[in-house]
Design a protein around this motif. Structure first.
Motif, PDB file in Angstrom:
ATOM      1  N   PRO A  19     -16.082  -6.856   1.385  1.00  0.00           N
ATOM      2  CA  PRO A  19     -15.052  -6.358   2.299  1.00  0.00           C
ATOM      3  C   PRO A  19     -13.657  -6.484   1.682  1.00  0.00           C
ATOM      4  N   ALA A  20     -12.829  -5.465   1.894  1.00  0.00           N
ATOM      5  CA  ALA A  20     -11.483  -5.454   1.316  1.00  0.00           C
ATOM      6  C   ALA A  20     -10.685  -6.695   1.703  1.00  0.00           C
ATOM      7  N   ALA A  29      -7.321   5.203   1.138  1.00  0.00           N
ATOM      8  CA  ALA A  29      -7.175   5.093   2.594  1.00  0.00           C
ATOM      9  C   ALA A  29      -8.162   4.110   3.217  1.00  0.00           C
ATOM     10  N   SER A  30      -9.408   4.096   2.750  1.00  0.00           N
ATOM     11  CA  SER A  30     -10.395   3.202   3.364  1.00  0.00           C
ATOM     12  C   SER A  30      -9.995   1.742   3.151  1.00  0.00           C
ATOM     13  N   VAL A  31      -9.427   1.433   2.002  1.00  0.00           N
ATOM     14  CA  VAL A  31      -8.982   0.065   1.715  1.00  0.00           C
ATOM     15  C   VAL A  31      -7.757  -0.264   2.565  1.00  0.00           C
ATOM     16  N   ILE A  32      -6.812   0.675   2.635  1.00  0.00           N
ATOM     17  CA  ILE A  32      -5.598   0.448   3.428  1.00  0.00           C
ATOM     18  C   ILE A  32      -5.958   0.224   4.894  1.00  0.00           C
ATOM     19  N   LYS A  33      -6.875   1.025   5.425  1.00  0.00           N
ATOM     20  CA  LYS A  33      -7.285   0.866   6.829  1.00  0.00           C
ATOM     21  C   LYS A  33      -7.874  -0.521   7.082  1.00  0.00           C
ATOM     22  N   ALA A  49       0.846  -1.193   0.000  1.00  0.00           N
ATOM     23  CA  ALA A  49       0.000   0.000   0.000  1.00  0.00           C
ATOM     24  C   ALA A  49       0.875   1.235   0.000  1.00  0.00           C
ATOM     25  N   ASN A  50       0.422   2.260  -0.711  1.00  0.00           N
ATOM     26  CA  ASN A  50       1.139   3.513  -0.810  1.00  0.00           C
ATOM     27  C   ASN A  50       0.219   4.647  -0.376  1.00  0.00           C
ATOM     28  N   ARG A  93     -13.591   3.254  -4.690  1.00  0.00           N
ATOM     29  CA  ARG A  93     -14.327   3.937  -5.763  1.00  0.00           C
ATOM     30  C   ARG A  93     -13.866   5.380  -5.965  1.00  0.00           C
ATOM     31  N   LEU A  94     -13.690   6.134  -4.881  1.00  0.00           N
ATOM     32  CA  LEU A  94     -13.325   7.547  -5.018  1.00  0.00           C
ATOM     33  C   LEU A  94     -11.984   7.703  -5.706  1.00  0.00           C
TER      34      LEU A  94
END
Length: 199
Positions: free
Chosen positions: A116-117, A138-142, A11-12, A60-61
């Motif tokens: 869910p990711a 960010a939501s995916v990384i979290k 993740a970046n 999505r964003l």
């Protein structure tokens, strides 16, 4: 933890000194991040993040935002070669967009997945080859930090404190240990670091 396929999940994201990926004005408040996005250190960092990656995993964003920007960079012969290489990789690679609202794919070589990711990543790791990159979503990384599914973190630390905004590392994450495998300091005081999960 690597699977039989050997797929690593990386993740970046860029963060301020107080650990935020946007300012107090909300998701569009990137005033503490943007000035450091086009430095030599940032561009070298961008060149690193997609090495070995064959799948881009996006929220999505970010998918919609990237669609408005990166295709123009890929087509711009005057763009910095590192930016253009990332843009071309993004256009050509498999993209998985996590969304419960999209009804059609925003890009070629893209599929939309509603789930869910952590579940999506577990399925991706079990098939295919090459690394899976989550870039700035960010939501995916979290979600992946919470499930302890990230193997590598590419962080750009910007030398500003916003005093408000959304944090990446929230309380309640599982404890984990990370090994520094690369660092580069930029001319504006930004620091690009790569951490690998110690398991």
């Amino acid at each position: 933890m690597t699977d039989p396929t050997g797929r690593r999940v990386s993740a970046n994201i860029s963060l301020t000194l107080d650990g935020r990926y946007n300012g107090p004005g909300g998701p569009g408040d990137l005033g503490a991040i943007v000035p450091y996005a086009i430095t030599e250190a940032a561009r070298n960092h961008l060149a690193r993040i997609h090495e070995g990656a064959t799948t881009a995993l996006l929220g999505r964003l970010n998918a919609e935002g990237f669609l408005g920007y990166w295709p123009t960079v890929a087509a711009d012969e005057n763009a910095d070669p590192r930016d253009r290489a990332y843009a071309e990789w993004l256009m050509d690679t498999e993209k998985v967009v996590l969304s419960s609202t999209l009804t059609e794919t925003p890009w070629e070589r893209t599929r939309v997945v509603d789930g869910p990711a952590a579940d999506v990543v577990t399925r991706l790791k079990a098939t295919g080859r090459g690394d899976i990159l989550v870039n700035s979503s960010a939501s995916v990384i979290k979600a992946l930090l919470a499930a302890d599914l990230l193997d590598r973190l590419y962080l750009m630390v910007c030398p500003e404190i916003t005093g408000g905004g959304q944090r990446l590392f929230e309380d309640g994450l599982p404890a984990s240990r990370w090994r520094l495998t690369h660092q580069e300091t930029g001319e504006l005081g930004e620091i690009a670091v790569v951490y690998d999960r110690v398991r």
